[in-house]
Design a protein around this motif. Structure first.
Motif, short mmCIF file in Angstrom:
data_model
loop_
_atom_site.label_atom_id
_atom_site.label_comp_id
_atom_site.label_asym_id
_atom_site.label_seq_id
_atom_site.Cartn_x
_atom_site.Cartn_y
_atom_site.Cartn_z
N LYS A 1 0.87 -1.17 0.00
CA LYS A 1 0.00 0.00 0.00
C LYS A 1 0.91 1.22 0.00
O LYS A 1 1.63 1.46 0.96
CB LYS A 1 -0.84 -0.04 1.27
CG LYS A 1 -2.09 0.78 1.22
CD LYS A 1 -2.88 0.51 2.49
CE LYS A 1 -3.13 1.80 3.23
NZ LYS A 1 -3.45 1.63 4.62
N LEU A 2 0.92 1.95 -1.11
CA LEU A 2 1.89 3.03 -1.19
C LEU A 2 1.40 4.28 -0.47
O LEU A 2 2.14 4.94 0.24
CB LEU A 2 2.19 3.36 -2.65
CG LEU A 2 2.91 2.25 -3.41
CD1 LEU A 2 3.16 2.66 -4.83
CD2 LEU A 2 4.23 1.91 -2.74
N ARG A 3 0.13 4.61 -0.63
CA ARG A 3 -0.39 5.79 0.05
C ARG A 3 -0.88 5.41 1.44
O ARG A 3 -1.45 4.35 1.62
CB ARG A 3 -1.51 6.41 -0.77
CG ARG A 3 -1.01 6.80 -2.13
CD ARG A 3 -1.85 7.79 -2.83
NE ARG A 3 -1.27 8.01 -4.16
CZ ARG A 3 -0.30 8.87 -4.39
NH1 ARG A 3 0.18 9.60 -3.41
NH2 ARG A 3 0.20 9.00 -5.60
N GLY A 4 -0.65 6.28 2.39
CA GLY A 4 -1.02 5.96 3.76
C GLY A 4 -0.23 4.81 4.31
O GLY A 4 -0.73 3.99 5.08
N PHE A 5 1.02 4.72 3.90
CA PHE A 5 1.87 3.60 4.30
C PHE A 5 2.41 3.86 5.71
O PHE A 5 3.07 4.86 5.96
CB PHE A 5 3.01 3.51 3.28
CG PHE A 5 4.03 2.46 3.55
CD1 PHE A 5 3.74 1.12 3.35
CD2 PHE A 5 5.29 2.80 4.02
CE1 PHE A 5 4.69 0.16 3.58
CE2 PHE A 5 6.24 1.84 4.26
CZ PHE A 5 5.95 0.52 4.04
N ARG A 6 2.08 2.99 6.65
CA ARG A 6 2.54 3.15 8.03
C ARG A 6 3.09 1.84 8.53
O ARG A 6 2.36 0.99 9.02
CB ARG A 6 1.37 3.55 8.94
CG ARG A 6 0.73 4.87 8.59
CD ARG A 6 -0.63 4.96 9.25
NE ARG A 6 -0.50 5.40 10.62
CZ ARG A 6 -0.74 6.65 11.01
NH1 ARG A 6 -1.13 7.53 10.15
NH2 ARG A 6 -0.60 6.99 12.26
N PRO A 7 4.41 1.62 8.42
CA PRO A 7 4.96 0.37 8.93
C PRO A 7 4.93 0.34 10.46
O PRO A 7 4.86 1.39 11.10
CB PRO A 7 6.40 0.39 8.41
CG PRO A 7 6.70 1.80 8.17
CD PRO A 7 5.42 2.48 7.83
N LYS A 8 4.96 -0.87 11.01
CA LYS A 8 4.94 -1.01 12.47
C LYS A 8 6.25 -0.49 13.05
O LYS A 8 7.26 -0.39 12.36
CB LYS A 8 4.75 -2.48 12.83
CG LYS A 8 3.33 -2.94 12.64
CD LYS A 8 3.19 -4.36 13.12
CE LYS A 8 1.85 -4.94 12.66
NZ LYS A 8 1.96 -6.31 12.24
N ALA A 9 6.22 -0.21 14.34
CA ALA A 9 7.41 0.32 15.00
C ALA A 9 8.55 -0.69 14.94
O ALA A 9 8.32 -1.90 14.95
CB ALA A 9 7.10 0.68 16.43
N GLY A 10 9.76 -0.20 14.88
CA GLY A 10 10.92 -1.07 14.81
C GLY A 10 12.03 -0.38 14.06
O GLY A 10 11.87 0.75 13.60
N GLU A 11 13.15 -1.05 13.93
CA GLU A 11 14.26 -0.45 13.21
C GLU A 11 14.93 -1.49 12.36
O GLU A 11 14.90 -2.69 12.67
CB GLU A 11 15.26 0.17 14.18
CG GLU A 11 15.86 -0.83 15.15
CD GLU A 11 17.06 -0.28 15.85
OE1 GLU A 11 16.86 0.65 16.63
OE2 GLU A 11 18.18 -0.77 15.61
N VAL A 12 15.53 -1.06 11.27
CA VAL A 12 16.12 -2.02 10.35
C VAL A 12 17.26 -1.36 9.58
O VAL A 12 17.26 -0.15 9.36
CB VAL A 12 15.00 -2.55 9.41
CG1 VAL A 12 14.67 -1.57 8.34
CG2 VAL A 12 15.37 -3.88 8.82
#
Lengths: 390, 219
Positions: free
Chosen positions: A312-323
């Protein structure tokens, strides 16, 4: 405003007055090369101290193209950063896109369709071909071969940029990859044209090498010049062709096997002396391996979608974390480090710029060399100031 | 490669007085990290580089992160007796996270081709105690990256061979990558300044010093 701790006094002095053993150093000349100098490959400056023609001290000065790319990216959404990554290393926008897309995919757990993986490999290897070709042209120019090798290189580069333009709409600022695939599919016509250009590339490399590899002037100017020892290269985090010319077999396409690189049969050229000539040879051999990868990728590319339907490109909200994600760019390890706090913008967005970090040992390589060689040594590092200054 | 628990279990006995915390990472594909006290960071870094099983000889990436003082709200479910009936009530617990700056090192091994091990150092606060030991003596590759963090975040690396600003100019005041940094608005030149720009620029100069625009008199 914050109150800050006392900053250390800057004891920066370009020009040493006396040698470490106390002896006066005689008449030294301090010159500033750049920021507007044709051989600094952009707005880059070196403060150089010369004893006669020999370099005694060299300090690189950065920041003329600084626009705080990382801060901009923290204030906009994940997708909006994609066109900005083109501007990092504007020679290799495709690999920049890939490194960023790869990191976000790792963060959000997105899959990439088979066909898109093949397209990404094709784009990355085409980028490597044109980057290495141009670099060799530039640094032959730095040695005084005015025009001819560079024009040969640019002729070939333009063919590859035409391919990029026909698929993405822009020669250099491609903005082509997305999280979970690529933006548009390539046509069968495009693939046929690419096949032709790739199979012609081997002929071009033979021609290029006829003029350069055994060239007496090139050999005299580069062999034994700017030697980078193996241990220093590892300790100073040098990556890419510079590292492999110093004799370290470390190519992320083999080490991490990101994307689908495990399917291709290719070798990693490794130098023996760590001088400029080895860097030149490693790049030429790498181009030959890239042609091999391209030919098998173009033969095997399957049909199918080029975007993950779940992405989903618009409104893209990944979960918290780091990479931290990294790929083998043409200039070295290009990495992105992202911290997400669950909002639409990254909390922290960091680019690991290979060009900047490869300059760490510029002074070490140049000390004791002639000033005309310092220019060639800088050329062999392969920097793009858009990435150095970010 | 060994897990972080194994690395921690080997470091703590061999380097006395060292305490290492493991920081979880909510992203499944990401790496957890080792949080080391600033005073022991050099010893731990030396151990990670020289240990025969780890050989983390390649410091790939050094990142600065700013964590301002924030109130973190977490929802906690509690069971409460209301008139003899047990009910589940959601409560919001506020915890204050003190502000600090953080430096993250991503370490790999070129010899053994494994990694990464993520090492984190934290300053005491964001204002006057922002000193951390420099790891440039261990990995030369951290030199420019630590200079960049000093430049943009204001972490002072003790023991760095040449700690100067890297990207900003030497006379610059402030640290632009901090979350609360406000960009100055007085140096922006515009050929045709309009109302907002003029108003913003006027704040920075005394009223009398503002040059008046005189209409050009035709000769």
């Amino acid at each position: 405003m914050n109150s800050f701790a006392d900053l250390p006094k800057s004891g920066y002095e370009v020009r040493p007055k006396i040698a470490p053993d106390g002896a006066p150093l005689g008449e030294l000349l301090e010159i500033s090369i750049g920021p507007h100098h044709p051989s600094t490959h952009g707005v880059f400056r070196m403060d150089v101290v010369l004893d006669g023609e020999t370099v005694v001290k060299l300090k690189p000065v950065f920041g003329y193209l600084h626009r705080n790319h990382e801060k901009i990216a923290e204030n906009i959404s994940y997708l909006s950063s994609m066109p900005y990554t083109d501007r990092l290393d504007y020679f290799c926008s495709m690999t920049n896109n890939w490194a960023y897309a790869l990191t976000v995919e790792k963060l959000a757990g997105l899959a990439v369709p088979e066909r898109a993986e093949y397209i990404r490999v094709i784009m990355a290897e085409l980028t490597r071909l044109q980057n290495h070709t141009c670099l060799i042209g530039f640094f032959a120019q730095d040695m005084g071969a005015l025009g001819t090798p560079l024009m040969y290189a640019f002729r070939e580069r333009e063919k590859i940029l035409d391919l990029f333009e026909s698929v993405s709409g822009a020669r250099m600022m491609c903005n082509y990859m997305r999280f979970g695939g690529v933006r548009v599919d390539v046509s069968g016509e495009w693939l046929a044209q690419t096949k032709k250009i790739v199979s012609d590339y081997r002929k071009f490399l033979d021609e290029f090498e006829t003029f350069l590899t055994q060239n007496e002037i090139l050999m005299a100017r580069t062999q034994g010049v700017g030697v980078l020892p193996r241990e220093l290269a590892i300790s100073a985090s040098i990556t890419g062709p510079m590292l492999r010319a110093a004799g370290v077999n470390y190519d992320l396409r083999k080490v991490d096997k990101y994307g689908i690189y495990r399917r291709f049969d290719f070798q990693v050229p490794v130098g023996a002396h760590g001088d400029i000539y080895d860097r030149y040879m490693v790049r030429v051999l790498e181009m030959r391996e890239s042609v091999k990868i391209l030919q098998s990728a173009l033969a095997d590319i399957p049909a199918g979608p080029v975007m993950d339907p779940k992405a989903k490109l618009r409104g893209f909200r990944p979960k918290a974390g780091e990479v931290y994600g990294r790929i083998e760019g043409p200039k070295g390890e290009l990495g992105f480090y992202l911290i997400s706090d669950g909002s639409p913008n990254p909390y922290r967005y960091r680019v690991r710029p290979p060009s900047l970090i490869n300059l760490t040992i510029l002074e070490d390589m140049c000390l004791g060399q002639k000033i005309s060689d310092a220019v060639v040594i800088l050329g062999s590092v392969d920097i793009v100031l858009g990435e150095v200054d970010r | 490669m060994e897990t972080l628990e194994q690395i921690k279990a080997r470091i703590e006995p061999s380097l006395p007085l060292t305490k290492i915390d493991l920081l979880p990472n909510e992203c499944p594909a990401g790496e957890r990290s080792l949080v080391v006290e600033a005073s022991r960071a050099l010893a731990v870094a030396g151990f990670l580089r020289d240990d025969a099983q780890l050989q983390l000889d390649y410091c790939s990436n050094v990142t600065g992160i700013d964590w301002p003082e924030t109130v973190i709200k977490t929802k906690v479910k509690k069971k409460v007796q209301v008139e003899g009936v047990e009910q589940e009530v959601e409560e919001i617990v506020e915890t204050l996270r003190s502000g600090h700056l953080e430096v993250v090192y991503h370490l790999y091994s070129m010899a053994l081709k494994h990694g990464p091990v993520v090492l984190r150092l934290r300053t005491e606060n964001r204002t006057d105690k922002t000193h951390l030991p420099s790891l440039t003596p261990v990995w030369r590759g951290a030199e420019f990256q630590e200079r960049e963090i000093f430049d943009l975040y204001g972490v002072i690396f003790d023991g760095h061979p040449d700690l100067r600003r890297l990207l900003m100019w030497d006379e610059f005041v402030g640290f632009p990558m901090r979350r609360d940094y406000v960009a100055p608005d007085d140096f922006e030149y515009e050929p045709t300044p309009h109302d907002e720009v003029l108003a913003a620029a006027r704040k920075h100069y005394p009223v009398a010093a503002t040059p008046e625009v005189k209409p050009e008199v035709p000769v």
